[in-house]
Scaffold this motif. Sequence first.
Motif, PDB file in Angstrom:
ATOM      1  N   THR A   1       0.811  -1.221   0.000  1.00 42.29           N
ATOM      2  CA  THR A   1       0.000   0.000   0.000  1.00 42.29           C
ATOM      3  C   THR A   1       0.844   1.270   0.000  1.00 42.29           C
ATOM      4  N   THR A   2       2.111   1.166  -0.389  1.00 41.97           N
ATOM      5  CA  THR A   2       2.992   2.322  -0.483  1.00 41.97           C
ATOM      6  C   THR A   2       3.401   2.531  -1.937  1.00 41.97           C
ATOM      7  N   ALA A   3       3.949   3.710  -2.229  1.00 36.15           N
ATOM      8  CA  ALA A   3       4.341   4.009  -3.610  1.00 36.15           C
ATOM      9  C   ALA A   3       5.456   3.086  -4.087  1.00 36.15           C
ATOM     10  N   THR A   4       6.334   2.678  -3.180  1.00 31.91           N
ATOM     11  CA  THR A   4       7.426   1.760  -3.512  1.00 31.91           C
ATOM     12  C   THR A   4       7.285   0.477  -2.706  1.00 31.91           C
ATOM     13  N   ILE A   5       7.432  -0.663  -3.376  1.00 29.36           N
ATOM     14  CA  ILE A   5       7.426  -1.951  -2.695  1.00 29.36           C
ATOM     15  C   ILE A   5       8.769  -2.632  -2.939  1.00 29.36           C
ATOM     16  N   ASN A   6       9.276  -3.322  -1.926  1.00 36.63           N
ATOM     17  CA  ASN A   6      10.627  -3.868  -1.971  1.00 36.63           C
ATOM     18  C   ASN A   6      10.636  -5.376  -1.738  1.00 36.63           C
ATOM     19  N   ASN A   7      11.852  -5.960  -1.909  1.00 43.50           N
ATOM     20  CA  ASN A   7      12.086  -7.383  -1.645  1.00 43.50           C
ATOM     21  C   ASN A   7      11.128  -8.274  -2.436  1.00 43.50           C
ATOM     22  N   LEU A   8      11.031  -7.995  -3.735  1.00 41.66           N
ATOM     23  CA  LEU A   8      10.084  -8.691  -4.594  1.00 41.66           C
ATOM     24  C   LEU A   8      10.740  -9.855  -5.323  1.00 41.66           C
ATOM     25  N   ALA A   9       9.959 -10.878  -5.566  1.00 42.40           N
ATOM     26  CA  ALA A   9      10.387 -11.947  -6.457  1.00 42.40           C
ATOM     27  C   ALA A   9      10.234 -11.470  -7.899  1.00 42.40           C
ATOM     28  N   GLU A  10      10.851 -12.186  -8.838  1.00 39.98           N
ATOM     29  CA  GLU A  10      10.687 -11.820 -10.237  1.00 39.98           C
ATOM     30  C   GLU A  10       9.241 -12.018 -10.662  1.00 39.98           C
ATOM     31  N   GLY A  11       8.761 -11.149 -11.531  1.00 41.49           N
ATOM     32  CA  GLY A  11       7.410 -11.290 -12.041  1.00 41.49           C
ATOM     33  C   GLY A  11       6.771  -9.956 -12.364  1.00 41.49           C
ATOM     34  N   THR A  12       5.498  -9.982 -12.712  1.00 46.31           N
ATOM     35  CA  THR A  12       4.739  -8.786 -13.059  1.00 46.31           C
ATOM     36  C   THR A  12       3.873  -8.372 -11.879  1.00 46.31           C
TER      37      THR A  12
END
Length: 322
Positions: free
Chosen positions: A48-59
């Motif tokens: 729910t923030t403008a930037t999200i982190n620590n993501l797996a690869e994908g769309t």
Amino acid sequence: MFKYKNDSFNRCTSSTLTVTTTASNNSATVTATGGQAPYTYLWSNGGTTATINNLAEGTFNVTVTDAAGCAKTGSVVVSNSSVTVTDIDGNVYQTVVIGTQTWTQTNLNVSKYRNGDTIPQVTNQSTWANLTTGAWCYYQNNTANGATYGKLYNWYAVNDPRGLAPAGYHIPSDAERITLTTFLGGESIAGGKMKSTTGWNSPNTAATNSSGFTGLPGGCRNDYGSFYFIGETGYWWSSSEDDATNAWNWGMSCNTGGVGGGAIIKKAVSQSVASRINVFFFSYLTKTVIKLFYFRKSFIILEDFLGNLIDILIFMKFQSKC
């Protein structure tokens, strides 16, 4: 008789809310403009923030809602590792994801074709004016300009079958550029989102570089061998020919927030170049590296039309020399 009136629908139909998404390594960011601040964010992973982190690869998809209740959606492809491309000279180019495309953040600076053949450097003005084969130069023949803006290439180098772009990449068509500028909200505003916030002459109108494209004003060398507009205008070749004499190019100016372009004479003109990865049908990531621009006039809204007309007139001034 009761008549239902959907005020929210009517209001949001004319909303100016736009969203731009970018990715870097394992994070994604959405930038909202227009509409009515403040904004709320909802990502497909629950963020729910403008930037999200620590993501797996994908769309990842995101919905941005403004204070008026109007919503716009966007999507971005995230990779877990920094995506770079290396040319035959060993130059490494950082990239940025914009929508479903990945672009280099610097201009091409290679001195050889993909097969290893040398691309001649031509400094002499009269020799340049009479070229019919591929060549490159630094702006004003000053190597210091190459460190920031890369090399300037003529059309013959761009169109050479030996390949100017790194292995696996190509010089994108004008249609591929349109995909980029459409994603960024259209030609009338895409330039501001694509221009670096430094390196341009004042006023560098509307420059935010919110897309991460980091376009710089490398200027050009015309078909008489003269140099123009460094710091003021950035020009980029496309791989699209208009006819036997002209090819499509595109550019941005320090004086506007738009992108403009058109067909320009192929003979001896030199401009900046990057490159785009070859696209495979089942690839989840379209890696685009050339920086281009094209300009389409909008007659739908008077404000858009007038803004575009100003951009066209300014760009025509530039095109008269390069």
